[in-house]
Design a protein around this motif. Sequence first.
Motif, PDB file in Angstrom:
ATOM      1  N   GLU A  24      41.525  35.884  48.361  1.00 19.57           N
ATOM      2  CA  GLU A  24      42.851  35.496  48.831  1.00 19.57           C
ATOM      3  C   GLU A  24      43.422  36.628  49.688  1.00 19.57           C
ATOM      4  N   HIS A  58      41.397  33.144  43.508  1.00 11.64           N
ATOM      5  CA  HIS A  58      42.297  32.161  42.913  1.00 11.64           C
ATOM      6  C   HIS A  58      41.626  31.550  41.688  1.00 11.64           C
ATOM      7  N   GLY A  59      42.391  31.378  40.631  1.00 10.60           N
ATOM      8  CA  GLY A  59      41.865  30.874  39.364  1.00 10.60           C
ATOM      9  C   GLY A  59      41.158  29.536  39.464  1.00 10.60           C
ATOM     10  N   SER A  60      41.568  28.695  40.398  1.00  8.77           N
ATOM     11  CA  SER A  60      40.923  27.380  40.540  1.00  8.77           C
ATOM     12  C   SER A  60      39.458  27.497  40.941  1.00  8.77           C
ATOM     13  N   LEU A  77      41.090  38.167  38.945  1.00  9.56           N
ATOM     14  CA  LEU A  77      42.049  37.096  39.228  1.00  9.56           C
ATOM     15  C   LEU A  77      42.994  37.493  40.347  1.00  9.56           C
ATOM     16  N   ASP A  78      43.441  36.515  41.122  1.00 15.45           N
ATOM     17  CA  ASP A  78      44.498  36.806  42.079  1.00 15.45           C
ATOM     18  C   ASP A  78      45.791  37.067  41.298  1.00 15.45           C
ATOM     19  N   SER A  80      48.855  35.944  41.479  1.00 13.27           N
ATOM     20  CA  SER A  80      49.630  34.774  41.076  1.00 13.27           C
ATOM     21  C   SER A  80      49.099  34.170  39.778  1.00 13.27           C
ATOM     22  N   ASP A  81      47.782  33.994  39.694  1.00 14.59           N
ATOM     23  CA  ASP A  81      47.198  33.428  38.478  1.00 14.59           C
ATOM     24  C   ASP A  81      47.298  34.399  37.306  1.00 14.59           C
ATOM     25  N   SER A  84      50.824  34.090  36.040  1.00 14.82           N
ATOM     26  CA  SER A  84      51.024  32.820  35.322  1.00 14.82           C
ATOM     27  C   SER A  84      50.436  32.881  33.916  1.00 14.82           C
ATOM     28  N   LEU A  85      49.224  33.423  33.798  1.00  7.74           N
ATOM     29  CA  LEU A  85      48.604  33.560  32.478  1.00  7.74           C
ATOM     30  C   LEU A  85      49.399  34.519  31.593  1.00  7.74           C
TER      31      LEU A  85
END
Length: 194
Positions: A24, A58-60, A77-78, A80-81, A84-85
């Motif tokens: 990313e 990205h987590g996806s 992980l990025d 943002s993820d 969130s976690l």
Amino acid sequence: MDTILLGLKETLSAIKHPILCELEKPLKRSKIEQILDFDKLGKNDEYIALYENTGWVHGSKLMNENYVEFSSFGCLLDFSDATSLYYLKKKEKYLFKKMPFITNKDGAFVVVDLDEKGESYGKLFACPMGDFLFETSDNSVLITIYDSVKTFIQTVDECYKQGAYKLNGRLLDIDSEKERNISRELNPKSVYWK
């Protein structure tokens, strides 16, 4: 830290590591600090520099055919993820002010301690008992695995350079003994490699 990250990118480029296609965009320091400030997390310079340099994955992309291993513990992980976690699990006592950092496709994780007041500030921890981020218990225990974000990057770079990590498509073949020796030398304070 910039020199160390540049060295890692050169190593990854030389072996045509597929992670380079999955990264990313990097973030601005002010954005990272704003999020860390909101939750009263420490502004660890090495941690921030990591995301200023590269956005990571990205987590996806960690749960499908795009999964690519970066280290024996998975992929970074990025931001943002990771954030969130963190918000999902921050009430867990043993994860107090510890930000998810690395995960693999099975959900095993590594976190970085961002509690400036704690003795382990800046260190990376793993849950060696096979616990997963969403399947933890009161008996979950974290142990130090890397002395800092900087030594993590140095360790991964050396593992590639010395052949402890070898690409096998999008996954790694890992020479565990070489990895342990490199990791122990670069992370003398971390319990995991002893």
